[in-house]
Design an enzyme around this catalytic site. Structure first.
Site, PDB file in Angstrom:
ATOM      1  N   TYR A  88       0.840  -1.205   0.000  1.00 48.78           N
ATOM      2  CA  TYR A  88       0.000   0.000   0.000  1.00 48.78           C
ATOM      3  C   TYR A  88       0.876   1.257   0.000  1.00 48.78           C
ATOM      4  CZ  TYR A  88      -4.027   2.907   1.179  1.00 48.78           C
ATOM      5  OH  TYR A  88      -5.034   3.842   1.158  1.00 48.78           O
ATOM      6  N   PHE A 147      -8.251  19.206 -24.840  1.00 46.44           N
ATOM      7  CA  PHE A 147      -8.831  17.910 -25.203  1.00 46.44           C
ATOM      8  C   PHE A 147     -10.215  17.828 -24.536  1.00 46.44           C
ATOM      9  CE2 PHE A 147      -9.469  13.326 -24.386  1.00 46.44           C
ATOM     10  CZ  PHE A 147      -9.634  12.957 -25.702  1.00 46.44           C
ATOM     11  N   ASP A 148     -11.088  16.925 -25.011  1.00 45.03           N
ATOM     12  CA  ASP A 148     -12.470  16.955 -24.505  1.00 45.03           C
ATOM     13  C   ASP A 148     -12.588  16.719 -22.997  1.00 45.03           C
ATOM     14  OD1 ASP A 148     -11.982  14.226 -24.764  1.00 45.03           O
ATOM     15  OD2 ASP A 148     -13.783  13.773 -25.898  1.00 45.03           O
ATOM     16  N   ASP A 186       0.009  19.685 -20.829  1.00 42.85           N
ATOM     17  CA  ASP A 186      -0.734  18.426 -20.929  1.00 42.85           C
ATOM     18  C   ASP A 186       0.138  17.567 -21.841  1.00 42.85           C
ATOM     19  OD1 ASP A 186      -2.333  16.327 -21.694  1.00 42.85           O
ATOM     20  OD2 ASP A 186      -4.118  17.532 -22.087  1.00 42.85           O
ATOM     21  N   ALA A 220       0.489  14.302 -22.677  1.00 45.75           N
ATOM     22  CA  ALA A 220       0.124  12.937 -23.077  1.00 45.75           C
ATOM     23  C   ALA A 220       1.003  12.405 -24.218  1.00 45.75           C
ATOM     24  CB  ALA A 220      -1.343  12.899 -23.488  1.00 45.75           C
ATOM     25  N   LYS A 227      -0.683   7.088 -23.508  1.00 40.80           N
ATOM     26  CA  LYS A 227      -0.209   7.446 -24.855  1.00 40.80           C
ATOM     27  C   LYS A 227       1.316   7.251 -24.872  1.00 40.80           C
ATOM     28  CE  LYS A 227      -4.285   9.732 -24.500  1.00 40.80           C
ATOM     29  NZ  LYS A 227      -5.123   9.654 -23.282  1.00 40.80           N
ATOM     30  N   HIS A 256     -20.967  12.624 -27.093  1.00 41.04           N
ATOM     31  CA  HIS A 256     -20.523  11.769 -28.203  1.00 41.04           C
ATOM     32  C   HIS A 256     -20.272  10.329 -27.780  1.00 41.04           C
ATOM     33  CE1 HIS A 256     -17.063  13.685 -26.308  1.00 41.04           C
ATOM     34  NE2 HIS A 256     -16.322  12.664 -26.679  1.00 41.04           N
TER      35      HIS A 256
HETATM   36  O1  PLI Z   1      -7.715   9.154 -21.238  1.00 39.51           O
HETATM   37  P1  PLI Z   1      -7.010   9.749 -20.074  1.00 39.51           P
HETATM   38  O2  PLI Z   1      -7.929  10.071 -18.977  1.00 39.51           O
HETATM   39  O3  PLI Z   1      -5.842   8.945 -19.615  1.00 39.51           O
HETATM   40  O4  PLI Z   1      -6.344  11.124 -20.586  1.00 39.51           O
HETATM   41  C1  PLI Z   1      -7.101  12.254 -20.911  1.00 39.51           C
HETATM   42  C2  PLI Z   1      -6.408  13.062 -21.953  1.00 39.51           C
HETATM   43  C3  PLI Z   1      -5.797  14.219 -21.612  1.00 39.51           C
HETATM   44  N1  PLI Z   1      -5.149  14.976 -22.541  1.00 39.51           N
HETATM   45  C4  PLI Z   1      -5.052  14.606 -23.826  1.00 39.51           C
HETATM   46  C5  PLI Z   1      -4.315  15.482 -24.781  1.00 39.51           C
HETATM   47  C6  PLI Z   1      -5.655  13.454 -24.254  1.00 39.51           C
HETATM   48  O5  PLI Z   1      -5.556  13.104 -25.532  1.00 39.51           O
HETATM   49  C7  PLI Z   1      -6.378  12.638 -23.306  1.00 39.51           C
HETATM   50  C8  PLI Z   1      -7.036  11.463 -23.686  1.00 39.51           C
HETATM   51  N2  PLI Z   1      -7.159  11.134 -24.955  1.00 39.51           N
HETATM   52  C9  PLI Z   1      -7.865  10.155 -25.469  1.00 39.51           C
HETATM   53  C10 PLI Z   1      -8.656   9.191 -24.662  1.00 39.51           C
HETATM   54  C11 PLI Z   1      -7.871  10.050 -26.906  1.00 39.51           C
HETATM   55  O6  PLI Z   1      -8.488   9.128 -27.464  1.00 39.51           O
HETATM   56  O7  PLI Z   1      -7.234  10.903 -27.561  1.00 39.51           O
END
Ligand code: PLI
Length: 456
Positions: A71, A123-124, A213, A215, A256, A448
């Site tokens: 933990y 991002f959304d 951000d 990713a 990613k 969506h």
């Molecule tokens: O899917 P998450 O919760 O691990 O991450 C959210 C997220 C944050 N920022 C950016 C730039 C993204 O592209 C993002 C998630 N993207 C997805 C799920 C995609 O299909 O692009």
């Protein structure tokens, strides 16, 4: 063929089944013409997302076996912490189970009604988390980002003149400035180091924290190396260190460029903010040594983060995406140019000009790609972004109507990508047959994902 061969060989395979058109027709109807509702086992090439869909390496699988599920004080946490510190230079590393939880944590502490968060393009989930905390998500992309056909090396950049204006007028209401690398919602386009430096300078002048951000930061840094003068002889890791050095923190979805199936983190230097984030983390995710993840997942992320800055991998990765983009472009399919880092974006307004935005042309293309070829893609257009203007009651439509073909990392071979290109070219040749859609059910936020539609 301008395509470097995969810098890996395949040790484990997963069978994918082919389906008949009749089965796909039935599934589309059952899913309300929403591609999110199709069971994955009935998809031949799944380009819905590059998030969480990477193939792990043998090194990562070996790491999973070394998961320490304590933990507190798990060795995998310390490994992740050290890896992130090494790649980014931040002092504090707070794991979360994915990117949007990091967003939720950060914005629930920094945002409140009346606040504004500028970003190149949210991002959304980022936008939704800003909004859910009462603040306004302000997109400030450069003008070039809105012209899909325009070739420009850094279409992911933020409009720094507009940012300067907003900071001058609204400084007191801006809790942070964000920048998304690469800029996913604007075609997976990179942000230049020059732009990041300029944003940083403004943020420092106005004493506003600057967060990335990140990713897809490794892909972004590879593009900087390829396209920005002065970086050709630097390693991707050195470029990343420089990029993070201009900022105060980051949140990252490691699904990613972490080459992991789950995971995320917040990295930052502000001790007080880090402590507040950790307290909230305990409430919603778990102890700060695991943040909603199993120890084995922390290990897969730590190892994946290192593999993702490998330059042979990044060369192949970006070339695979470019190969798909070039194949479509040569056949006349309108795409966002140049190719993004993780995906090819089709310009649906020009692919199917007979379908107005009110009838969701990009969503209609996702239906056609599945129906004809078993390919799953995702709409980034009116279904995702159109909203009613609260003052006039009229619909506000997004500037771009896109379909994203996101390529999972290390998953599909050149032949799969070739199949995708050939199938889309075939559909393009009979595009006037594609029908628009009307919504029969929609949820109040992020509609969506669950909307149901019928063909017109
Ligand atoms: O899917 P998450 O919760 O691990 O991450 C959210 C997220 C944050 N920022 C950016 C730039 C993204 O592209 C993002 C998630 N993207 C997805 C799920 C995609 O299909 O692009």
């Amino acid at each position: 063929m301008k395509f470097p061969a995969e810098p890996f060989k395949i040790k484990v395979v997963e069978r994918i089944q082919t389906t008949t058109r009749q089965i796909r027709e039935r599934l589309l109807k059952e899913a309300g013409f929403n591609i999110f509702g199709i069971p994955a086992e009935f998809i031949y090439v799944d380009l819905l997302t590059d998030s969480g869909t990477s193939a792990l390496s043998d090194n990562q699988w070996a790491g999973l076996m070394l998961g320490d599920e304590s933990y507190a004080g798990s060795r995998n946490f310390y490994h992740l912490e050290k890896t992130v510190q090494d790649l980014t230079g931040y002092k504090y590393v707070i794991p979360t189970h994915q990117g949007r939880v990091a967003e939720n944590l950060l914005f629930s502490i920094l945002c409140s009604p009346g606040k504004i968060v500028p970003n190149n393009t949210h991002f959304d989930t980022t936008r939704a988390n800003v909004k859910a905390n009462g603040a306004r998500a302000l997109d400030l992309p450069v003008a070039e980002a809105l012209d899909p056909a325009l070739e420009h090396p850094f279409k992911g950049n933020m409009d720094v003149v507009a940012l300067g204006e907003v900071l001058r007028k609204e400084r007191a209401n801006i809790p942070l400035v964000a920048c998304t690398v690469t800029n996913n919602s604007a075609g997976g386009q990179p942000v230049s180091m020059e732009n990041i430096r300029a944003i940083s300078k403004l943020c420092r002048r106005y004493e506003v924290p600057f967060f990335l951000d990140s990713a897809r930061y490794a892909e972004n840094c590879y593009f900087i190396r390829e396209r920005e003068s002065g970086y050709r002889n630097k390693s991707v890791k050195e470029i990343a260190r420089e990029m993070f050095s201009y900022t105060d923190g980051t949140w990252m979805s490691c699904k990613k460029d972490g080459l992991a199936n789950i995971g995320g983190f917040i990295g930052l230097n502000d001790e007080e903010l880090a402590n507040r984030l950790k307290q909230k983390l305990i409430l919603i995710e778990g102890f700060p040594h695991y943040g909603g993840l199993a120890g084995r997942d922390l290990e897969a992320v730590a190892r994946g983060l290192v593999e993702a800055v490998d330059e042979d991998y990044l060369r192949y990765r970006t070339a695979q995406v470019r190969y798909l983009a070039d194949s479509l472009d040569r056949g006349g399919v309108p795409i966002v140019k140049p190719a993004g880092g993780h995906a090819v974006f089709i310009d649906a307004s020009h692919f199917a000009p007979h379908i107005p935005q009110s009838r969701f042309p990009a969503q209609a293309l996702t239906v056609a790609f599945y129906r004809e070829a078993g390919i799953r893609s995702v709409e980034i257009g009116s279904l995702m972004f159109a909203e009613k203007d609260p003052e006039t009651g009229k619909m506000r439509y997004p500037g771009l109507e896109l379909v994203r073909l996101a390529i999972p990392r290390r998953v599909y071979t050149t032949m799969h990508i070739h199949y995708v290109a050939e199938s889309i070219l075939k559909i393009f040749r009979k595009r006037e047959k594609i029908r628009g859609l009307r919504i029969v059910y929609e949820a109040p936020i992020l509609r969506h994902f669950t909307a149901r539609m019928e063909e017109i």
